[in-house]
Design a protein around this motif. Sequence first.
Motif, PDB file in Angstrom:
ATOM      1  N   ARG A  70      -9.753  -4.641   4.432  1.00 29.02           N
ATOM      2  CA  ARG A  70     -10.138  -3.825   3.360  1.00 29.02           C
ATOM      3  C   ARG A  70      -9.205  -2.616   2.780  1.00 29.02           C
ATOM      4  NH1 ARG A  70     -14.817  -4.429   6.522  1.00 29.02           N
ATOM      5  NH2 ARG A  70     -16.258  -5.876   5.308  1.00 29.02           N
ATOM      6  N   PHE A  71      -9.011  -2.566   1.439  1.00 33.84           N
ATOM      7  CA  PHE A  71      -7.956  -1.616   1.159  1.00 33.84           C
ATOM      8  C   PHE A  71      -8.658  -0.608   0.020  1.00 33.84           C
ATOM      9  CE2 PHE A  71      -5.555  -5.314   2.504  1.00 33.84           C
ATOM     10  CZ  PHE A  71      -4.674  -4.820   3.624  1.00 33.84           C
ATOM     11  N   ILE A 127       0.960  -1.174  -0.147  1.00 30.82           N
ATOM     12  CA  ILE A 127      -0.087   0.104   0.041  1.00 30.82           C
ATOM     13  C   ILE A 127       0.814   1.226   0.037  1.00 30.82           C
ATOM     14  CG2 ILE A 127      -1.776   1.253   1.343  1.00 30.82           C
ATOM     15  CD1 ILE A 127      -2.728  -1.527   0.233  1.00 30.82           C
ATOM     16  N   TYR A 137       1.203  -5.380   4.065  1.00 39.52           N
ATOM     17  CA  TYR A 137       0.349  -6.282   4.698  1.00 39.52           C
ATOM     18  C   TYR A 137       0.318  -7.847   4.061  1.00 39.52           C
ATOM     19  CZ  TYR A 137      -1.267  -1.905   6.584  1.00 39.52           C
ATOM     20  OH  TYR A 137      -1.185  -0.634   7.229  1.00 39.52           O
ATOM     21  N   ARG A 141      -4.919   2.989  -3.628  1.00 41.23           N
ATOM     22  CA  ARG A 141      -3.684   3.042  -2.784  1.00 41.23           C
ATOM     23  C   ARG A 141      -2.936   1.794  -2.752  1.00 41.23           C
ATOM     24  NH1 ARG A 141      -2.146   7.999  -0.617  1.00 41.23           N
ATOM     25  NH2 ARG A 141      -3.968   8.828   0.148  1.00 41.23           N
ATOM     26  N   ILE A 142      -3.424   0.622  -3.737  1.00 39.40           N
ATOM     27  CA  ILE A 142      -2.760  -0.445  -3.802  1.00 39.40           C
ATOM     28  C   ILE A 142      -1.403  -0.238  -4.890  1.00 39.40           C
ATOM     29  CG2 ILE A 142      -2.780  -2.897  -4.443  1.00 39.40           C
ATOM     30  CD1 ILE A 142      -5.411  -2.982  -2.909  1.00 39.40           C
TER      31      ILE A 142
END
Length: 75
Positions: free
Chosen positions: A55-56, A10, A19, A60-61
């Motif tokens: 959850r992302f 991220i 993560y 932003r990934i």
Amino acid sequence: MKGDRVEIVIDAGGNPRTYEIVATKAGRRVDVATRRGLVEVSEVTRSGTPVRTARFMASRILALVEHPAADGEKD
């Protein structure tokens, strides 16, 4: 299957954060779903009940890497 894991990198405002979601017990798997600009990564039991969910925001990934369990890691 135990040993499945998903690694997520991220953009956290200048420096990346990593993560990792792992299937920790036999019979569990890791599912990835994309919904409305969110990426949801869940550890799921055999019956489909989520044990743990992350959850992302998709924007932003930087990287999402799925690592399936190797054949030698079955229980």
